[in-house]
Design an enzyme around this catalytic site. Sequence first.
Site, PDB file in Angstrom:
ATOM      1  N   LYS A  55       0.815  -1.162  -0.224  1.00  0.00           N
ATOM      2  CA  LYS A  55       0.433  -0.069   0.284  1.00  0.00           C
ATOM      3  C   LYS A  55       0.908   1.244  -0.084  1.00  0.00           C
ATOM      4  O   LYS A  55       0.851   2.182  -0.725  1.00  0.00           O
ATOM      5  CB  LYS A  55      -0.819   0.210   1.377  1.00  0.00           C
ATOM      6  CG  LYS A  55      -1.806  -0.457   1.506  1.00  0.00           C
ATOM      7  CD  LYS A  55      -2.578  -0.916   2.492  1.00  0.00           C
ATOM      8  CE  LYS A  55      -2.010  -1.117   3.627  1.00  0.00           C
ATOM      9  NZ  LYS A  55      -1.259  -2.093   4.224  1.00  0.00           N
ATOM     10  N   ARG A 110      -9.813   1.227   8.378  1.00  0.00           N
ATOM     11  CA  ARG A 110      -8.884   0.279   8.967  1.00  0.00           C
ATOM     12  C   ARG A 110     -10.115  -1.185   9.482  1.00  0.00           C
ATOM     13  O   ARG A 110      -9.565  -1.885  10.189  1.00  0.00           O
ATOM     14  CB  ARG A 110      -7.995   0.122   9.241  1.00  0.00           C
ATOM     15  CG  ARG A 110      -6.104  -0.487   9.314  1.00  0.00           C
ATOM     16  CD  ARG A 110      -5.393  -0.251  10.456  1.00  0.00           C
ATOM     17  NE  ARG A 110      -4.410  -1.066  10.119  1.00  0.00           N
ATOM     18  CZ  ARG A 110      -3.074  -1.172   9.456  1.00  0.00           C
ATOM     19  NH1 ARG A 110      -2.994   0.592   9.216  1.00  0.00           N
ATOM     20  NH2 ARG A 110      -2.060  -0.712   9.609  1.00  0.00           N
ATOM     21  N   ARG A 130      11.679  -5.501   5.046  1.00  0.00           N
ATOM     22  CA  ARG A 130      11.321  -3.925   4.944  1.00  0.00           C
ATOM     23  C   ARG A 130      11.956  -3.487   5.551  1.00  0.00           C
ATOM     24  O   ARG A 130      12.430  -3.624   6.990  1.00  0.00           O
ATOM     25  CB  ARG A 130       9.705  -4.022   5.196  1.00  0.00           C
ATOM     26  CG  ARG A 130       9.390  -2.635   4.355  1.00  0.00           C
ATOM     27  CD  ARG A 130       7.616  -2.976   4.229  1.00  0.00           C
ATOM     28  NE  ARG A 130       7.095  -3.127   5.858  1.00  0.00           N
ATOM     29  CZ  ARG A 130       6.039  -2.489   5.793  1.00  0.00           C
ATOM     30  NH1 ARG A 130       5.369  -2.229   4.548  1.00  0.00           N
ATOM     31  NH2 ARG A 130       5.293  -2.876   7.227  1.00  0.00           N
ATOM     32  N   ARG A 162      10.946  -0.805  10.542  1.00  0.00           N
ATOM     33  CA  ARG A 162      10.250  -0.429  11.672  1.00  0.00           C
ATOM     34  C   ARG A 162      10.231  -1.405  12.855  1.00  0.00           C
ATOM     35  O   ARG A 162      10.320  -2.837  12.774  1.00  0.00           O
ATOM     36  CB  ARG A 162       8.890  -0.501  10.987  1.00  0.00           C
ATOM     37  CG  ARG A 162       8.318   0.599  10.366  1.00  0.00           C
ATOM     38  CD  ARG A 162       6.896   0.514   9.699  1.00  0.00           C
ATOM     39  NE  ARG A 162       6.296  -0.118  10.134  1.00  0.00           N
ATOM     40  CZ  ARG A 162       4.754   0.061   9.685  1.00  0.00           C
ATOM     41  NH1 ARG A 162       4.757   0.631   8.538  1.00  0.00           N
ATOM     42  NH2 ARG A 162       3.804  -0.620  10.773  1.00  0.00           N
ATOM     43  N   ARG A 193      -0.318  -8.504  13.850  1.00  0.00           N
ATOM     44  CA  ARG A 193      -1.281  -7.533  12.886  1.00  0.00           C
ATOM     45  C   ARG A 193      -1.522  -7.757  11.627  1.00  0.00           C
ATOM     46  O   ARG A 193      -2.997  -7.696  10.952  1.00  0.00           O
ATOM     47  CB  ARG A 193       0.387  -7.119  11.766  1.00  0.00           C
ATOM     48  CG  ARG A 193       0.598  -5.362  12.794  1.00  0.00           C
ATOM     49  CD  ARG A 193       2.343  -5.168  12.584  1.00  0.00           C
ATOM     50  NE  ARG A 193       2.499  -4.109  11.421  1.00  0.00           N
ATOM     51  CZ  ARG A 193       3.290  -3.896  10.838  1.00  0.00           C
ATOM     52  NH1 ARG A 193       4.315  -4.840  10.782  1.00  0.00           N
ATOM     53  NH2 ARG A 193       2.883  -3.364   9.580  1.00  0.00           N
TER      54      ARG A 193
HETATM   55  P1  AMP Z   1       0.835   1.069   8.933  1.00  0.00           P
HETATM   56  O1  AMP Z   1       2.313   2.059   8.676  1.00  0.00           O
HETATM   57  O2  AMP Z   1      -0.735   1.165   8.515  1.00  0.00           O
HETATM   58  O3  AMP Z   1       1.175  -0.965   9.703  1.00  0.00           O
HETATM   59  O4  AMP Z   1       0.199   1.658  10.681  1.00  0.00           O
HETATM   60  C1  AMP Z   1       1.420   1.124  11.554  1.00  0.00           C
HETATM   61  C2  AMP Z   1       0.609   0.649  12.884  1.00  0.00           C
HETATM   62  O5  AMP Z   1      -0.125   1.836  13.140  1.00  0.00           O
HETATM   63  C3  AMP Z   1      -0.765   0.068  12.942  1.00  0.00           C
HETATM   64  O6  AMP Z   1      -0.007  -1.363  13.454  1.00  0.00           O
HETATM   65  C4  AMP Z   1      -1.435   0.622  14.313  1.00  0.00           C
HETATM   66  O7  AMP Z   1      -1.367   0.279  15.140  1.00  0.00           O
HETATM   67  C5  AMP Z   1      -1.285   1.935  13.477  1.00  0.00           C
HETATM   68  N1  AMP Z   1      -3.044   2.240  13.032  1.00  0.00           N
HETATM   69  C6  AMP Z   1      -2.326   2.441  11.714  1.00  0.00           C
HETATM   70  N2  AMP Z   1      -3.242   3.030  11.132  1.00  0.00           N
HETATM   71  C7  AMP Z   1      -4.659   2.913  11.846  1.00  0.00           C
HETATM   72  C8  AMP Z   1      -5.852   3.110  11.767  1.00  0.00           C
HETATM   73  N3  AMP Z   1      -6.781   3.186  10.589  1.00  0.00           N
HETATM   74  N4  AMP Z   1      -6.326   2.279  12.939  1.00  0.00           N
HETATM   75  C9  AMP Z   1      -6.009   1.699  14.023  1.00  0.00           C
HETATM   76  N5  AMP Z   1      -4.500   1.562  13.802  1.00  0.00           N
HETATM   77  C10 AMP Z   1      -3.757   2.038  13.189  1.00  0.00           C
END
Ligand code: AMP
Length: 213
Positions: free
Chosen positions: A13, A88, A127, A160, A171
Site C-alpha cells: 500500500k 481499517r 522491509r 520498523r 498485525r
Molecule cells: P501501518 O504503517 O499502516 O502498518 O500502521 C502501523 C500501526 O499504526 C498499526 O499497526 C496500528 O497500530 C497503527 N495504525 C495505523 N493506521 C491505523 C488505523 N487506521 N486504525 C488504527 N490503528 C492504526
Amino acid sequence: MYIILLGAPGAGKGTQAIMLAEKKKLVQVASGDLFRKALQQETELGKKAKVYMEKGHLVPDEITIQMVLERLAEPDCKNGAILDGFPRNLEQAKALDKALGQKSSAIDKVVYIKVSEGELLKRLGGRWICRKCQAPYHEVDSPPKVAGKCDRCGGELYQRADDNVETVKKRLEVYFAETSPLIDYYKRAKKLLEINGEGNTSEVNQRILNALR
Ligand code: AMP
C-alpha cells in the site's frame, strides 16, 4: 478525488500510494506515518498510540478518526487524497463516509491489493523504510541502489520496530479480523477494484492505473 488503498500489512500500500499520489497529483495520507511522526516527536498523540502500535493492535477509533479527519481538512487535501492504512475497520469507514458526505464528497474508488499470506510474511521480514520520505524497500526484491540510503531522497533507511515476527503475526491477525470485512463493505458500495498485488512494484502500479481508468 478520494482513493483508498486497502490490503494487508506488506501488500504494498505504501509504495503504491506514493506512486499513485505522484501520478494523480494528490497527497498521500498514511495513518501509520502520522502515528510514527507523532511518536518520534513524542507528542501526546504519539504517547497514546505507542502502546498499541508496539503490540500490533489498532489504535482506538476515536483517536485515529480524529487524527485522519484533521489531516484531510488541511489545505493540501482540498482536491482529495490517497488514503493508505485508513480506514481499517467498519467504524472508521463509516466515520469517513459521514465526514466526506458532510462536505458533499465521497470515496471514489477503493483499490484492494491482494497478496498471499506467504508473500506478506516474506515481504515484511526484509522491509526497510526511508526515515525522510517513507519510501519502502525490500532487501531481496527491491533493494536501494546504495545500501542504507533512499533512492528517491537520499534519506537513511531503517527497519520498523513493529516488523518483528511476533508483532507481524498480530498485525496480520488484526487485519483478517477487523480490516478484511471492508472488502465486502466497499464491494457492496460498488467501489472496490481488486488488484493482484504480486509481482514487481511497477507491474502492480500499471494494474492499478488500468483499473482506475
Ligand atoms: P501501518 O504503517 O499502516 O502498518 O500502521 C502501523 C500501526 O499504526 C498499526 O499497526 C496500528 O497500530 C497503527 N495504525 C495505523 N493506521 C491505523 C488505523 N487506521 N486504525 C488504527 N490503528 C492504526
